[in-house]
Write an enzyme that holds these catalytic residues in place. Structure first.
Site, mmCIF file in Angstrom:
data_model
loop_
_atom_site.group_PDB
_atom_site.id
_atom_site.type_symbol
_atom_site.label_atom_id
_atom_site.label_comp_id
_atom_site.label_asym_id
_atom_site.label_seq_id
_atom_site.Cartn_x
_atom_site.Cartn_y
_atom_site.Cartn_z
ATOM 1 N N GLU A 129 -11.066 -4.436 1.795
ATOM 2 C CA GLU A 129 -10.019 -4.974 2.666
ATOM 3 C C GLU A 129 -8.899 -3.953 2.637
ATOM 4 O OE1 GLU A 129 -10.494 -7.342 4.526
ATOM 5 O OE2 GLU A 129 -12.245 -8.193 3.528
ATOM 6 N N CYS A 176 -0.682 -7.352 3.957
ATOM 7 C CA CYS A 176 -1.486 -6.551 4.889
ATOM 8 C C CYS A 176 -1.590 -7.251 6.227
ATOM 9 C CB CYS A 176 -2.842 -6.165 4.311
ATOM 10 S SG CYS A 176 -3.684 -7.474 3.496
ATOM 11 N N GLY A 222 -6.808 -2.848 -0.787
ATOM 12 C CA GLY A 222 -5.741 -1.859 -0.945
ATOM 13 C C GLY A 222 -5.634 -1.017 0.314
ATOM 14 N N SER A 223 -5.274 0.243 0.128
ATOM 15 C CA SER A 223 -4.977 1.086 1.298
ATOM 16 C C SER A 223 -6.254 1.584 1.988
ATOM 17 C CB SER A 223 -4.155 2.294 0.858
ATOM 18 O OG SER A 223 -4.978 3.182 0.130
ATOM 19 N N VAL A 268 -7.736 4.884 0.300
ATOM 20 C CA VAL A 268 -8.598 4.679 -0.868
ATOM 21 C C VAL A 268 -9.899 3.984 -0.448
ATOM 22 C CG1 VAL A 268 -8.771 3.513 -3.103
ATOM 23 C CG2 VAL A 268 -6.639 4.635 -2.458
HETATM 24 C C1 UN1 Z 1 -2.280 -9.935 2.258
HETATM 25 O O1 UN1 Z 1 -1.708 -9.871 3.331
HETATM 26 O O2 UN1 Z 1 -2.319 -8.945 1.519
HETATM 27 O O3 UN1 Z 1 -2.747 -14.779 5.009
HETATM 28 C C2 UN1 Z 1 -2.913 -11.204 1.832
HETATM 29 C C3 UN1 Z 1 -1.822 -14.664 4.201
HETATM 30 C C4 UN1 Z 1 -2.119 -14.849 2.728
HETATM 31 C C5 UN1 Z 1 -2.875 -13.701 2.181
HETATM 32 C C6 UN1 Z 1 -2.301 -12.366 2.538
HETATM 33 N N1 UN1 Z 1 -2.874 -16.063 2.562
HETATM 34 O O4 UN1 Z 1 -0.681 -14.449 4.552
#
Ligand code: UN1
Length: 501
Positions: free
Chosen positions: A252, A286, A229-230, A233
């Protein structure tokens, strides 16, 4: 209308649903369901169940534990389309991406099944023939798994799969935005677990908001804190773990990811990589690229073509096969999207394309594209480098050479994903060695990781303990186990028990 339920020790329970939270479809902002919000009672029940199950589950063989997951894989495959539709309904992700989310979940679970039959621990020689030593991987205990809405199916499998196969037990709290995709996974798991007579309580589901997440994380009998998440947090969770004598945190968090395009790049490949990195999932990954760093020799041509593609980009009905991606997750995200644009403009940065509406009547937005010149001197304190918008805000940065590009890419406080588009193999090597990121790509977008690789970031992006396949390295205590088959005690370093007068 869907109604969510908690799941504790193999029992479903909706008792608090009326005091719970509403779930909306981001594409039309209509309510699609109501999920319960756990209280202290459910938290204690879930921790108690997970703790009790741990004493049995941790003694099961890895192969047997993995067989439960194997049945889960079959069930996920049988319900593939239903899960994808549910993901699109509650996360707004385009249906093709929702299918990719389920596929990624299947791949992760398959990987976990395979790990159940691989070597565990190691035999280590002793100095004495009578002694036998081994590295024994000891399961750690009760884990909390807290996951985000953007990959409501795949990310839970990245964290829950390795936890369970390694003999730990889990309390899972899905995001409040997407409780039903998480719940669906657990409904299928319930069937697999019962078929194998697994101890009730190995995997529990608790719905709730951040406050509930905090209570779970702080619970004195919870050992593992697995969070995606963020940064805000994640930072708090890391602190809680640091102050505890037993807890560990694997977080993460966000990213401020760069795609670097050098002058020798294959331009078509670079543009495809840029579009995928910037706009897939409406930039709500992310790993989405926020910074596109381009060498000045090709910048004009690259930017023109990138803007042409941006102008044709449609974020629309996520069930419509003709649109590229869906809406933002909610109204707050739309407000943040506009706020971010205003902040960057206030800093005097050039706006090439903008979503200039001031309303937030729907969750559909247009991308904002900015441009900066490295030569003008950067304020690395700018929003462009520090703040993760998690909405389609892209900054094109013009640099003179690879060194300036790498310096720019490494200047953000994050370190998740980074890509280099070039045909120059010496620069590829330099990038591999010096880029501050947990995921590094050459001639590829910043998105698209495969589950059999470690997935995670460094600095603000992660704890350096990656998830997906990489998570298996942190699921057990690496203990030293030694047996003496002799009739006397022989110790290393010449120690003796002889008592002299
Ligand atoms: C995420 O960006 O939150 O690498 C996960 C990727 C995906 C997972 C992304 N397999 O784009």
């Amino acid at each position: 209308m869907m109604f969510g339920e908690h799941y504790i020790a193999e029992k479903w329970d909706a008792r608090d649903c009326m005091g719970g939270f509403r779930v909306y479809n981001p594409a039309n902002r209509k309510q699609i369901g109501l999920a319960p919000c756990a209280g202290e009672y459910e938290i204690n029940e879930a921790v108690g169940a997970a703790e009790e199950a741990f004493t049995k589950w941790s003694k099961w063989s890895w192969v047997k534990r993995a067989e439960v997951i194997d049945d889960l894989v079959q069930l996920v495959k049988a319900h593939f389309e239903e899960i994808a539709v549910l993901i699109t309904q509650e996360s707004g992700k385009h249906i093709n991406e929702a299918r990719a989310d389920v596929t990624e979940g299947i791949h992760m679970l398959q990987y976990c099944v395979g790990r159940g039959r691989q070597a565990i621990g190691e035999k280590i020689p002793s100095e004495f023939s009578e002694k036998e030593s081994e590295i024994f991987l000891q399961s750690k205990g009760v884990f909390v798994v807290i996951t985000p809405w953007n990959f409501p199916f795949a990310i839970p499998t990245w964290l829950i799969g390795p936890s369970l196969v390694s003999g730990n037990t889990v309390i899972f709290k899905p995001s409040e935005e997407t409780p039903f995709s998480g719940e669906y996974l657990i409904r299928l798991f319930d069937k697999a677990a019962k078929k194998h007579n697994a101890p009730p309580g190995i995997l529990n589901l608790i719905h709730g908001n951040g406050e509930i997440g905090k209570h779970l994380v702080c619970h004195p009998r919870v050992v593992g804190l697995l969070f995606t998440g963020s940064y805000a947090v994640g930072k708090k969770i890391k602190k809680i773990a640091a102050e505890s004598d037993e807890k560990f945190a694997i977080c993460e968090m966000g990213g401020k990811n760069s795609l670097i395009v050098l002058k020798d790049a294959n331009l078509n490949l670079a543009l495809n990589a840029a579009i995928l990195s910037a706009y897939k999932t409406t930039h709500q990954r992310c790993v989405s690229a926020d910074l596109i760093i381009v060498e000045e020799k090709i910048e004009k041509e690259f930017t023109k073509k990138f803007l042409d593609l941006t102008d044709r980009m449609v974020f629309g009905d996520p069930f419509d096969s003709k649109v590229f991606a869906g809406p933002l997750i909610n109204e707050t995200a739309v407000i943040n999207h506009h706020f971010y644009r205003k902040k960057v403009i206030e800093e005097g940065i050039e706006l090439l394309r903008g979503d200039l509406r001031d309303d937030n009547f729907t969750n559909f937005v247009k991308p904002n594209v900015f441009r900066l010149h490295y030569r003008d001197g950067f304020d690395f304190d700018s929003h462009v480098f520090k703040e993760e918008a998690f909405t389609p805000n892209i900054a094109i940065i013009i640099v003179r050479d690879f060194e300036e590009a790498l310096k720019t890419a490494n200047s953000t406080p994050y370190g998740l994903s980074m890509s280099l588009i070039t045909e120059d193999w010496r620069k590829m090597r330099e990038f591999k060695t010096l880029a501050k990121a947990g995921l590094k790509y050459i001639n590829l977008p910043t998105i698209g990781a495969e589950v059999q690789l470690p997935f995670g970031g460094i600095r603000r992006s992660g704890t350096g303990m990656p998830s997906a396949a990489g998570l298996f390295d942190y699921m057990c205590y690496k203990t030293a186990f030694t047996v003496n088959y002799g009739k006397e005690i022989n110790l290393a370093q010449g120690l003796s028990s002889e008592v002299k007068k």
